[in-house]
Motif scaffolding. Structure first.
Motif, PDB file in Angstrom:
ATOM      1  N   LEU A 360     -12.870 -15.962 -25.534  1.00 18.56           N
ATOM      2  CA  LEU A 360     -13.638 -14.832 -24.984  1.00 18.56           C
ATOM      3  C   LEU A 360     -14.976 -15.312 -24.416  1.00 18.56           C
ATOM      4  CD1 LEU A 360     -13.073 -11.849 -27.464  1.00 18.56           C
ATOM      5  CD2 LEU A 360     -12.280 -12.038 -25.111  1.00 18.56           C
ATOM      6  N   GLN A 361     -15.568 -16.278 -25.106  1.00 19.02           N
ATOM      7  CA  GLN A 361     -16.829 -16.855 -24.653  1.00 19.02           C
ATOM      8  C   GLN A 361     -16.709 -17.359 -23.214  1.00 19.02           C
ATOM      9  OE1 GLN A 361     -19.581 -16.996 -26.550  1.00 19.02           O
ATOM     10  NE2 GLN A 361     -20.722 -17.931 -24.855  1.00 19.02           N
ATOM     11  N   ARG A 362     -15.591 -17.997 -22.926  1.00 24.78           N
ATOM     12  CA  ARG A 362     -15.387 -18.553 -21.580  1.00 24.78           C
ATOM     13  C   ARG A 362     -15.342 -17.472 -20.505  1.00 24.78           C
ATOM     14  NH1 ARG A 362     -10.508 -22.187 -20.678  1.00 24.78           N
ATOM     15  NH2 ARG A 362     -11.593 -22.522 -18.718  1.00 24.78           N
ATOM     16  N   LEU A 363     -14.968 -16.242 -20.915  1.00 24.27           N
ATOM     17  CA  LEU A 363     -14.842 -15.174 -19.919  1.00 24.27           C
ATOM     18  C   LEU A 363     -16.184 -14.539 -19.549  1.00 24.27           C
ATOM     19  CD1 LEU A 363     -11.679 -13.281 -21.227  1.00 24.27           C
ATOM     20  CD2 LEU A 363     -11.782 -15.193 -19.627  1.00 24.27           C
ATOM     21  N   PHE A 366     -17.467 -13.805 -16.028  1.00 24.42           N
ATOM     22  CA  PHE A 366     -16.862 -12.822 -15.113  1.00 24.42           C
ATOM     23  C   PHE A 366     -17.413 -11.411 -15.382  1.00 24.42           C
ATOM     24  CE2 PHE A 366     -13.469 -16.020 -15.764  1.00 24.42           C
ATOM     25  CZ  PHE A 366     -13.351 -16.472 -14.458  1.00 24.42           C
ATOM     26  N   PRO A 367     -18.147 -10.819 -14.418  1.00 22.73           N
ATOM     27  CA  PRO A 367     -18.616  -9.427 -14.627  1.00 22.73           C
ATOM     28  C   PRO A 367     -17.453  -8.463 -14.843  1.00 22.73           C
ATOM     29  CG  PRO A 367     -19.624 -10.418 -12.670  1.00 22.73           C
ATOM     30  CD  PRO A 367     -18.583 -11.386 -13.142  1.00 22.73           C
ATOM     31  N   LEU A 368     -16.271  -8.819 -14.338  1.00 25.23           N
ATOM     32  CA  LEU A 368     -15.099  -7.934 -14.489  1.00 25.23           C
ATOM     33  C   LEU A 368     -14.555  -7.896 -15.913  1.00 25.23           C
ATOM     34  CD1 LEU A 368     -12.556  -8.534 -11.555  1.00 25.23           C
ATOM     35  CD2 LEU A 368     -13.634  -6.384 -12.225  1.00 25.23           C
ATOM     36  N   ALA A 369     -14.908  -8.914 -16.718  1.00 28.60           N
ATOM     37  CA  ALA A 369     -14.380  -9.004 -18.091  1.00 28.60           C
ATOM     38  C   ALA A 369     -15.343  -8.290 -19.042  1.00 28.60           C
ATOM     39  CB  ALA A 369     -14.218 -10.460 -18.492  1.00 28.60           C
ATOM     40  N   THR A 370     -14.990  -7.062 -19.418  1.00 32.40           N
ATOM     41  CA  THR A 370     -15.932  -6.246 -20.211  1.00 32.40           C
ATOM     42  C   THR A 370     -15.344  -5.888 -21.576  1.00 32.40           C
ATOM     43  OG1 THR A 370     -15.049  -4.229 -19.235  1.00 32.40           O
ATOM     44  CG2 THR A 370     -16.949  -5.226 -18.137  1.00 32.40           C
ATOM     45  N   ARG A 371     -16.197  -5.345 -22.421  1.00 33.57           N
ATOM     46  CA  ARG A 371     -15.817  -4.830 -23.748  1.00 33.57           C
ATOM     47  C   ARG A 371     -15.050  -5.859 -24.592  1.00 33.57           C
ATOM     48  NH1 ARG A 371     -14.534   1.636 -22.995  1.00 33.57           N
ATOM     49  NH2 ARG A 371     -16.359   2.054 -21.709  1.00 33.57           N
ATOM     50  N   GLN A 372     -15.590  -7.052 -24.684  1.00 31.40           N
ATOM     51  CA  GLN A 372     -14.914  -8.093 -25.457  1.00 31.40           C
ATOM     52  C   GLN A 372     -14.937  -7.745 -26.943  1.00 31.40           C
ATOM     53  OE1 GLN A 372     -16.404 -11.916 -24.528  1.00 31.40           O
ATOM     54  NE2 GLN A 372     -16.252 -11.611 -22.325  1.00 31.40           N
ATOM     55  N   ARG A 373     -13.811  -7.957 -27.599  1.00 30.13           N
ATOM     56  CA  ARG A 373     -13.735  -7.598 -29.025  1.00 30.13           C
ATOM     57  C   ARG A 373     -12.717  -8.451 -29.767  1.00 30.13           C
ATOM     58  NH1 ARG A 373     -11.874  -4.213 -25.171  1.00 30.13           N
ATOM     59  NH2 ARG A 373      -9.896  -3.123 -25.457  1.00 30.13           N
ATOM     60  N   ILE A 374     -13.003  -8.711 -31.029  1.00 29.84           N
ATOM     61  CA  ILE A 374     -12.100  -9.503 -31.880  1.00 29.84           C
ATOM     62  C   ILE A 374     -12.061  -8.865 -33.247  1.00 29.84           C
ATOM     63  CG2 ILE A 374     -11.732 -11.715 -33.062  1.00 29.84           C
ATOM     64  CD1 ILE A 374     -13.253 -13.125 -30.959  1.00 29.84           C
ATOM     65  N   ALA A 379      -7.537 -10.270 -30.282  1.00 28.80           N
ATOM     66  CA  ALA A 379      -8.687 -10.294 -29.371  1.00 28.80           C
ATOM     67  C   ALA A 379      -8.320  -9.513 -28.122  1.00 28.80           C
ATOM     68  CB  ALA A 379      -9.033 -11.730 -28.990  1.00 28.80           C
ATOM     69  N   ALA A 380      -9.304  -8.801 -27.559  1.00 35.13           N
ATOM     70  CA  ALA A 380      -9.026  -7.995 -26.370  1.00 35.13           C
ATOM     71  C   ALA A 380     -10.225  -7.997 -25.443  1.00 35.13           C
ATOM     72  CB  ALA A 380      -8.682  -6.560 -26.776  1.00 35.13           C
ATOM     73  N   VAL A 381      -9.926  -7.773 -24.159  1.00 39.49           N
ATOM     74  CA  VAL A 381     -10.975  -7.668 -23.141  1.00 39.49           C
ATOM     75  C   VAL A 381     -10.481  -6.685 -22.077  1.00 39.49           C
ATOM     76  CG1 VAL A 381     -10.052  -9.722 -21.933  1.00 39.49           C
ATOM     77  CG2 VAL A 381     -12.397  -9.012 -21.502  1.00 39.49           C
TER      78      VAL A 381
END
Ligand SMILES: Cc1ncc(COP(=O)(O)O)c(C=O)c1O
Length: 450
Positions: A360-363, A366-374, A379-381
């Motif tokens: 997730l850190q790698r994403l 990208f402004p398009l990759a939002t709401r990261q959660r684990i 894990a989801a984005v």
């Protein structure tokens, strides 16, 4: 992972013709593209009839915990099949069912001691709702209201659809469903500035509802910590504790649907342990048999069971299925519990969570990759698009990118929930395989950003 594609044998082409003519697939549009023919599976890898290898990043609809074809579970089923494959469970019992019930009571918290068997996640929910309704009825109370959470999904049978009505999957059948009271779900993610406001709003709504209707409520049912099907929507354990404390003050039955979160998904054996709550009833399926056999259990506390201990026939719990407590399913579940208890499994949960953090850190570029959660092994984005939800246009595009029908890159079973990309791998997935899955997601965002 060598993806050398061999020419499909004639027999397999024939297989697809038969499939097209006679098979009706779940959650699939009629006339959709041909399904992929899977011939075998080993560990985290599925093999097609063309010899292509697909990395199973969603544990085959969240069921396969320890890898495909795990010999410990396979051998247990084989040995049981040679001894006793099935017997009526009303008035009879057998060793695998009794031992499994004992072991489940042992691994579950508190006094969740009474195990009722059925066949799938939806029926485990039906059983829980019927148990809760009759619990009150057996004590002379007619209660009808059920408290649920916005976005909750609990399966596809009529009772389960009713309590999952806000998931958005069941509009066609709305008129057939029982009424429920839907509370707001304080969905959250990393660095969410509105977290506390959302939780306060949800709890305020619960307080208002309880003030008006506490005496009419059969039960509260929810997916604890993670709403799966509506997009891996997560909430905090702190919210669950505040909620359950309120329900306890009114002696309301708490049902946790852990069909998806059970058996280690959240980084502990059960989400209720992660939240430090013992529900009155818990629904378990999917990982129960490690993904080998269709089986579920609804486990009730002694308090619930005791309300059925009476000589009056009308107080009996009138529910049962032909295959209730099927011995092969019980044998698979017992073997799965051996694996659940091993220190290797515990180690794998930490390992997978660490790989998810890195991925997730790698994403973050990208402004398009939002709401990261684990949460544990999940894990989801979100892909930030205008049309969110299950019908989002990016879903098919992403599915096809990950599957890669041309076969010039690796193939992944990553099946976005609308605009939500998530990973829920079997616990045996290696670091190298996890790395490749996250690399594929990284490349998907590169493509979307163009
Ligand atoms: C939380 C939850 N409950 C119930 C179900 C229904 O389970 P099944 O598909 O086995 O009927 C699911 C399935 O995805 C689920 O995620």
């Amino acid at each position: 992972m060598g993806n050398q594609v061999k020419t499909p044998p004639q027999a397999d082409k024939h297989l697809l013709q038969i499939d097209r003519r006679h098979v009706w697939h779940p959650f699939t549009k009629v006339g959709a593209k041909d399904p992929i023919v899977i011939e075998s599976g080993e560990g985290a890898v599925l093999r097609t009839d063309e010899g292509r290898e697909i990395l199973d990043c969603i544990s085959s609809w969240w069921v396969n915990l320890y890898g495909h074809g795990h010999p410990h579970v396979a051998n247990a089923i084989h040995a049981q099949a040679l001894k006793l494959e099935q017997v009526i469970f009303a008035g009879f019992t057998h060793e695998p069912a009794a031992l499994l019930s004992e072991q489940l009571a042992d691994v579950l918290p508190g006094d969740l001691n009474r195990v009722f068997f059925s066949d799938n996640g939806s029926t485990s929910v039906e059983v829980a709702l019927k148990m809760a309704a009759q619990f009150w009825q057996n004590q002379g109370q007619q209660r009808t209201r059920v408290m649920v959470f916005d976005g909750g999904y609990h399966g596809d049978t009529v009772g389960a659809m009713s309590v999952g009505v806000s998931s958005g999957f069941f509009d066609v059948w709305k008129k057939w469903l029982i009424d429920v009271d839907v509370m707001p779900f304080p969905e959250t993610w990393a660095a969410d500035p509105e977290l506390e406001a959302k939780e306060a709003k949800a709890l305020q709504r619960v307080d208002e509802f309880l003030e008006q209707h506490a005496e009419e409520i059969v039960a509260m049912i929810m997916e604890p910590l993670i709403q799966g099907a509506s997009g891996m929507r997560m909430c905090r354990p702190e919210f669950l504790r505040a909620l359950v404390e309120r329900l306890r003050n009114h002696e309301i039955i708490v049902i946790f649907d852990e069909v998806m979160t059970g058996f280690g998904r959240t980084g502990q054996r059960f989400a209720c342990q992660t939240a430090d709550i013992t529900p009155d009833i818990i629904c378990l399926s999917k990982g129960l048999t490690g993904g080998f056999m269709p089986m579920s259990v609804t486990v009730a506390s002694d308090r619930i069971y005791d309300a059925f201990e009476t000589n009056d026939a009308s107080s009996m719990f009138c529910h049962g299925h032909s295959y209730t407590a099927n011995p092969l399913g019980c044998a698979a579940a017992l073997a799965s519990l051996d694996l659940l208890k091993s220190s290797e499994t515990d180690h794998n949960w930490r390992r997978i969570e660490a790989a998810h953090r890195k991925g997730l850190q790698r994403l973050s570029e990208f402004p398009l990759a939002t709401r990261q959660r684990i949460r544990g092994t999940i894990a989801a984005v979100n892909v930030a698009v205008d049309d969110t939800g299950y019908q989002s246009h990016v879903a098919d595009q992403l599915k096809s990118f990950f599957w890669n029908p041309e076969g010039d890159r690796d193939s992944f079973l990553i099946r976005p929930l609308g605009n939500v990309i998530y990973l829920m791998p079997p616990y045996c997935m290696t670091d190298e395989q996890l790395d490749r899955a996250w690399q594929a997601i990284f490349e998907a965002f590169q493509l979307l950003a163009k």
